[in-house]
Design a protein around this motif. Structure first.
Motif, PDB file in Angstrom:
ATOM      1  N   HIS D 131       0.825  -1.218   0.000  1.00 14.94           N
ATOM      2  CA  HIS D 131       0.000   0.000   0.000  1.00 14.94           C
ATOM      3  C   HIS D 131       0.854   1.262   0.000  1.00 14.94           C
ATOM      4  O   HIS D 131       0.351   2.346  -0.293  1.00 14.94           O
ATOM      5  CB  HIS D 131      -0.928   0.002   1.214  1.00 14.94           C
ATOM      6  N   ASN D 132       2.096   1.117   0.333  1.00 13.15           N
ATOM      7  CA  ASN D 132       2.955   2.289   0.517  1.00 13.15           C
ATOM      8  C   ASN D 132       4.006   2.391  -0.568  1.00 13.15           C
ATOM      9  O   ASN D 132       4.444   1.384  -1.128  1.00 13.15           O
ATOM     10  CB  ASN D 132       3.705   2.188   1.857  1.00 13.15           C
ATOM     11  N   VAL D 133       4.408   3.592  -0.796  1.00  9.24           N
ATOM     12  CA  VAL D 133       5.621   3.826  -1.553  1.00  9.24           C
ATOM     13  C   VAL D 133       6.783   3.144  -0.826  1.00  9.24           C
ATOM     14  O   VAL D 133       6.832   3.136   0.407  1.00  9.24           O
ATOM     15  CB  VAL D 133       5.831   5.345  -1.697  1.00  9.24           C
ATOM     16  N   GLN D 134       7.700   2.554  -1.581  1.00  6.12           N
ATOM     17  CA  GLN D 134       8.782   1.750  -1.003  1.00  6.12           C
ATOM     18  C   GLN D 134      10.046   2.585  -0.765  1.00  6.12           C
ATOM     19  O   GLN D 134      10.162   3.709  -1.230  1.00  6.12           O
ATOM     20  CB  GLN D 134       9.099   0.595  -1.957  1.00  6.12           C
ATOM     21  N   ARG D 135      10.968   1.991  -0.083  1.00  4.86           N
ATOM     22  CA  ARG D 135      12.260   2.618   0.145  1.00  4.86           C
ATOM     23  C   ARG D 135      13.069   2.628  -1.154  1.00  4.86           C
ATOM     24  O   ARG D 135      13.181   1.595  -1.817  1.00  4.86           O
ATOM     25  CB  ARG D 135      13.035   1.835   1.203  1.00  4.86           C
ATOM     26  N   GLY D 136      13.631   3.793  -1.485  1.00  3.50           N
ATOM     27  CA  GLY D 136      14.322   3.892  -2.760  1.00  3.50           C
ATOM     28  C   GLY D 136      15.806   4.183  -2.649  1.00  3.50           C
ATOM     29  O   GLY D 136      16.634   3.282  -2.807  1.00  3.50           O
ATOM     30  N   ALA D 137      16.157   5.416  -2.366  1.00  4.59           N
ATOM     31  CA  ALA D 137      17.561   5.815  -2.350  1.00  4.59           C
ATOM     32  C   ALA D 137      17.726   6.984  -1.403  1.00  4.59           C
ATOM     33  O   ALA D 137      16.756   7.625  -0.996  1.00  4.59           O
ATOM     34  CB  ALA D 137      18.009   6.209  -3.758  1.00  4.59           C
ATOM     35  N   VAL D 138      18.970   7.263  -1.060  1.00  3.00           N
ATOM     36  CA  VAL D 138      19.293   8.408  -0.210  1.00  3.00           C
ATOM     37  C   VAL D 138      20.106   9.389  -1.050  1.00  3.00           C
ATOM     38  O   VAL D 138      21.013   8.977  -1.787  1.00  3.00           O
ATOM     39  CB  VAL D 138      20.101   7.961   1.021  1.00  3.00           C
ATOM     40  N   SER D 139      19.762  10.670  -0.935  1.00  3.57           N
ATOM     41  CA  SER D 139      20.511  11.694  -1.666  1.00  3.57           C
ATOM     42  C   SER D 139      20.980  12.763  -0.686  1.00  3.57           C
ATOM     43  O   SER D 139      20.174  13.331   0.061  1.00  3.57           O
ATOM     44  CB  SER D 139      19.626  12.328  -2.752  1.00  3.57           C
ATOM     45  N   ILE D 140      22.269  13.022  -0.699  1.00  3.83           N
ATOM     46  CA  ILE D 140      22.821  14.095   0.128  1.00  3.83           C
ATOM     47  C   ILE D 140      23.533  15.095  -0.770  1.00  3.83           C
ATOM     48  O   ILE D 140      23.985  14.756  -1.863  1.00  3.83           O
ATOM     49  CB  ILE D 140      23.799  13.565   1.203  1.00  3.83           C
ATOM     50  N   THR D 141      23.633  16.318  -0.300  1.00  7.81           N
ATOM     51  CA  THR D 141      24.276  17.379  -1.069  1.00  7.81           C
ATOM     52  C   THR D 141      25.533  17.805  -0.331  1.00  7.81           C
ATOM     53  O   THR D 141      25.476  18.089   0.869  1.00  7.81           O
ATOM     54  CB  THR D 141      23.334  18.592  -1.194  1.00  7.81           C
ATOM     55  N   ASN D 142      26.640  17.861  -1.046  1.00  9.09           N
ATOM     56  CA  ASN D 142      27.897  18.243  -0.415  1.00  9.09           C
ATOM     57  C   ASN D 142      28.716  19.089  -1.384  1.00  9.09           C
ATOM     58  O   ASN D 142      29.040  18.628  -2.457  1.00  9.09           O
ATOM     59  CB  ASN D 142      28.689  16.997  -0.012  1.00  9.09           C
ATOM     60  N   VAL D 161      23.571   4.035   7.464  1.00 12.72           N
ATOM     61  CA  VAL D 161      22.123   3.876   7.661  1.00 12.72           C
ATOM     62  C   VAL D 161      21.472   3.388   6.373  1.00 12.72           C
ATOM     63  O   VAL D 161      20.611   2.495   6.384  1.00 12.72           O
ATOM     64  CB  VAL D 161      21.495   5.216   8.117  1.00 12.72           C
ATOM     65  N   ALA D 162      21.884   3.977   5.268  1.00 15.45           N
ATOM     66  CA  ALA D 162      21.321   3.556   3.978  1.00 15.45           C
ATOM     67  C   ALA D 162      21.648   2.087   3.705  1.00 15.45           C
ATOM     68  O   ALA D 162      20.762   1.293   3.352  1.00 15.45           O
ATOM     69  CB  ALA D 162      21.865   4.443   2.854  1.00 15.45           C
ATOM     70  N   ARG D 163      22.899   1.734   3.865  1.00 17.74           N
ATOM     71  CA  ARG D 163      23.336   0.357   3.612  1.00 17.74           C
ATOM     72  C   ARG D 163      22.557  -0.649   4.450  1.00 17.74           C
ATOM     73  O   ARG D 163      22.178  -1.718   3.961  1.00 17.74           O
ATOM     74  CB  ARG D 163      24.823   0.211   3.949  1.00 17.74           C
ATOM     75  N   ALA D 164      22.317  -0.292   5.690  1.00 15.87           N
ATOM     76  CA  ALA D 164      21.607  -1.219   6.570  1.00 15.87           C
ATOM     77  C   ALA D 164      20.213  -1.515   6.044  1.00 15.87           C
ATOM     78  O   ALA D 164      19.637  -2.570   6.325  1.00 15.87           O
ATOM     79  CB  ALA D 164      21.536  -0.644   7.978  1.00 15.87           C
ATOM     80  N   ALA D 165      19.678  -0.596   5.278  1.00 17.21           N
ATOM     81  CA  ALA D 165      18.360  -0.803   4.678  1.00 17.21           C
ATOM     82  C   ALA D 165      18.457  -1.217   3.225  1.00 17.21           C
ATOM     83  O   ALA D 165      17.436  -1.303   2.531  1.00 17.21           O
ATOM     84  CB  ALA D 165      17.539   0.478   4.805  1.00 17.21           C
ATOM     85  N   GLY D 166      19.677  -1.448   2.754  1.00 22.26           N
ATOM     86  CA  GLY D 166      19.847  -1.892   1.370  1.00 22.26           C
ATOM     87  C   GLY D 166      19.672  -0.788   0.346  1.00 22.26           C
ATOM     88  O   GLY D 166      19.383  -1.064  -0.826  1.00 22.26           O
TER      89      GLY D 166
END
Lengths: 361, 361, 361, 361
Positions: D131-142, D161-166
């Motif tokens: 029912h939910n949108v799924q986990r996708g990716a993490v984006s950071i700005t540097n 943290v991202a890796r732990a969630a794949g």
């Protein structure tokens, strides 16, 4: 005398009874009920495919478009016949669900893809690499939009070409029952044994209110299919009512019996038309649709008597001088009676107007 | 004791009877039958909206997403509550159907948008012009996902903010009947008279198998809606079975009577819980859903007795030491009985296990 | 001897000088600088179109796809020639930017759409109403992908068919300069005076590093274009460098002079090939591309000498026995010299290997 | 006194010289030239990433959106900071390129994602499954949109943290050079060694006309990236001009030297402002942007003297009574001079109007 489409028919009593039966007590939603689990097993057994994943939706367009979206990325193309339902009658649903894939249109008699044409088209695709849309998937319709039926061997021939190019094969089986009955084969022989990866297993045109099963013989894309189905608004909360219909459809081979009746009616109609002077068949009648031409006068008599069917292609006119032949599509369904057929044939043949026909309900 | 959702309920007998009645003879497909024409007039009359266009689909997600796609271009945003169904429970269907619009999430008590928060969010949008996603549409849910009800005046307050910014207003009325009953107003007062442009008029949660009407009070986008519906795979060929259900729903105010029963059950449940020591309500109970918290022991007793409902939010656990309160969502439907409610209350209250409850079907 | 494409050429000195000139001090970004405002006026004046809106992007694919997305909704089709760049060389960019529109492929000699074929295709579209993809827009390429040029009268004939159906017309003018020079008409005569609504005014193939202007003769869709450009990632922050190139291109008719040189080189090459025994032209040479066939031995000599061009279609082979003719595409650019052409012709004609050719830079 | 953005600056002479140098003779298009092959190797060497795939595009929005589309399916969400460029300044490009993914907005000081907030948000995502949108990716700005810099350790904390969630990690490095210079680390330490999968390696804001490299440290999605780039209209035919700029940028560490100058100017400006009575810094100045507040009178003097910068947020006004502090964003670039900085500081500090400042070009 209703030959406009198999979607104008009522549903057989077994389907209504199944709905009544299913309407007791609470049921878990979204297909998480026991009946749906059982149904999925029934479909796997029907197709001798214990690994397959099975999902229900309510329209053929949804089933086809969701299936193709799982097989073809946005930058690729779906090879299909020029007259395929996915090309001609879905208002671009495949393009929408795939995120903008193309459809490459192929020729072939009786709306069947010619394997050599498929091979040429695949060979022609993506010759300039990244500049071109890529090879995506192959989609065939069985029974075809021209009332013909691919035999399992013919399906296998298409699939072999697809396989050689690494492409998956989708079958639009809106009239799958009619095709299986006509071919005298098993569901497995017509699908995965011949190389089909995903089947739209139609129920609606053959006697349900609005249920199609998508059978993924390779379950690798099952979760993606579930997400696309939900995201497309095609996951039913009160799923039990889809399940009940499809279960009734499979029970005691109802689906095959309904198709046998429709095919038999079409055969009777086809034979009758072929025997009328000035009339001719445009395609072989192998399933439940008849494509034939006969003189305009016969069409006028039929229309006057209230017969319902489409001139095919649609841009012909009953008006005008000269008794030229006009071509038509006549679709029989599970509830078409011999009386309806005979009354229609009598009209075309120029006999007196028939008595009103009783339609079952 | 089924309080998991209103979508676990069966349909009332009138709906089955209507299906049986509709199942006679041939009917033109795709909504081109007489019954559908009549139904559209009935809905127009119900809403005192003779200019409105009305379309049926089978799921609430489809209704919402198609409606929003007609109101919000791909480069704009839909303002909605943080807990709106379109945000939380549709797997991104609005994003899919709009072609990639955003949802701007707003706060507000009881899942109702705070008009001031809406105004601020609109003011914040697109301040850098073309670099930003633009202002698109406003979507509110009535009854809300927290079981509260916007009054017509509250709807009008939201719509006034939207209007001032030139934005159209969509109402997700999956539980519209429950809201109208609770507010004691007319359908027109709750919608176009308060400034709503498009309504998802829900039937499924309130007693149908799977039918929602989309009511476009401004018909300018009607043809676009039709194309999007077909392209999304949501145009039913055997449309009569959707029509029949919705007609039965409206006939003799069945839809209001069903909602009255659900609301009354929720009120009884809510009052009972509020009276239990250690229990508390999380939102006012205005429609058919109750949000309450009570000690973990009560939950354990309920679960052991087979009561069905969701801990809300879902990440709480029945396990663990300490009798801390856990919060839950309890949804009543048209078929929830006083016996069910009372049995459940007795469980939470710590009394002896109740007798099995008879569920109507 | 570089005839692979006009995109392999360097840029003329005026373009580099313009970049150097533009590289002083700070400039407002995103086209909000004075130079861009001036350029837009220059383009309006060039096209005698004071109401037109003008935007720059860096690639022809972006220009075409963004333009078509503003003209054709997702549920419609773009009528174009079977060999159009938008169909064959953009990896589905039109489908992506439109949100899943179709391309309807038309025939016609020399990659020009036959107006009668267009009329038939439009007539055939959407005959079943909502079930079909709708009529969207017409796209023509001038000069065409076969090196031919639509005259203004020919453009007007296409546009008249489009207009009769209420459809807008897009012109892919990646080689617009070559077409205008060949036709001996004004830019206005070739576009809006003939019925074109949106032009991709190409600079890249005719001497710029990567700049195309999209000219919207009807400014109604200008804001939508701006949003789509930004959303597509095609709005340049340091816009001055696009502006400077395009300004240099228009200054003192540089764009026309460059195209004259390319066209003249192609004419020389075409005439030379036509005079070689065993060689033949496949299309009339009207712009800067020559399509011709000659015996395989000539190709082998050319390849050995390092001549660069594509066999066309690409799936022919230099290998094999028999001196059969192979067909090729040869594209000239603003910097193609007579020496290059003559050296190439001598190779094909079977003379001795030529001296190395000096290439300007 | 131009502090509006680093995109208002000219390019350094080395870049122009590289363009002039590249403008000789013919070059294979679309990145198939030798110089591009060499450049890709140079970038691999710069990042100590011999397996990486590298592609050039012309805008940061294109680079980010194409990268995210390769990492996040349509039915998933990108976790990013609430003030990320992908959220606030790209008009929905990520939504467009992904086919309708969501962006989940996270908090954190100085526009840096708080790892705990990321962890919570990931945990909250998709709790109701399909029912939910799924986990996708993490984006950071540097460097971040607030002028701060993630250290390699901070990047690694996010990536963990991202890796732990794949989930894969994207870095928007529009100001990557400024971040690397500030952190005193290697490019590899800031990216793949810290867990970054895809980098937008910015050139435009730091001295190029319009070139960004997308570095895919995991080449598995390289072909998909190429197709998306072409389909998005971002594959340049005359690719040599992108290549030449980026090669000059990397040559002799020009990119780092330019960033050092910009960072130094910002540090000078920041220190100067902090010393002015009534002024205060809003974020630590770690890269090339300064966020500070000072009394309205100082703003009025600055505006009158022609200083260019944005009030930040933009909805503040110079008008009105009372000398309240207004906040502003001031961005330095490679060509910001000490004179410019000092003249600006003098203005804010209330001294006499400065002499005109020479701007290098």
């Amino acid at each position: 005398m209703h030959f406009a489409s198999d979607n104008t028919s009522p549903v057989p009593p077994q389907v209504l009874e199944a709905l009544i039966e299913a309407n007791h007590g609470y049921a878990m939603p979204y297909g998480n009920d026991v009946a749906t689990t059982d149904l999925r097993d029934t479909i796997r057994a029907t197709f001798e495919a214990p690994e397959a994943e099975v999902y229900l939706v309510a329209t053929g367009t949804a089933a086809n478009a969701l299936a193709l979206a799982c097989l073809c990325p946005p930058w690729a193309t779906v090879y299909c016949h020029r007259n395929a339902h996915v090309e001609e009658d879905e208002c671009g649903a495949p393009e929408f669900y795939t995120g903008g894939a193309k459809l490459t249109l192929l020729d072939g008699a009786d709306a069947k893809i010619d394997p050599a044409a498929l091979d040429r088209a695949i060979g022609f695709t993506a010759r300039a690499g990244v500049h071109n849309v890529q090879r995506g998937a192959v989609s065939i319709t069985n029974a075809t939009e021209a009332g013909a039926v691919y035999s399992p061997a013919e399906v296998a021939a298409i699939a072999a070409v697809a396989r050689a190019a690494g492409l998956p094969v989708h079958m639009d089986g809106a009239r799958f029952a009619n095709a299986v009955v006509a071919a005298g084969c098993t569901p497995a022989e017509m699908t995965w044994k011949a190389g089909v990866d995903v089947l739209t297993f139609g129920g609606t045109k053959n006697g349900l209110m609005g249920v199609e099963a998508v059978v993924l013989f390779d379950p690798a894309r099952a979760w993606e299919f579930e997400l696309r189905r939900k995201r497309g608004g095609h996951l039913f909360s009160k799923h039990r009512y889809l399940t009940a219909q499809m279960a009734a459809y499979l029970d005691d081979d109802l689906w095959l019996k309904l198709a046998e009746r429709a095919n038999a009616a079409a055969a009777r109609l086809s034979a009758g038309l072929a025997a009328i002077p000035g009339a001719s068949l445009l395609h072989p009648t192998q399933a439940n649709a008849v494509f034939a031409a006969w003189p305009r006068e016969g069409h006028r008599r039929a229309q006057k008597a209230g017969a319902q069917y489409y001139l095919w292609p649609m841009d012909q006119s009953l008006e005008g001088a000269g008794d030229v032949p006009l071509s038509a599509r006549l679709v029989c369904s599970w509830c078409t009676t011999d009386d309806e057929v005979d009354a229609f044939l009598a009209l075309i043949d120029g006999g007196p107007e028939p008595d009103p026909v009783h339609v079952p309900g």
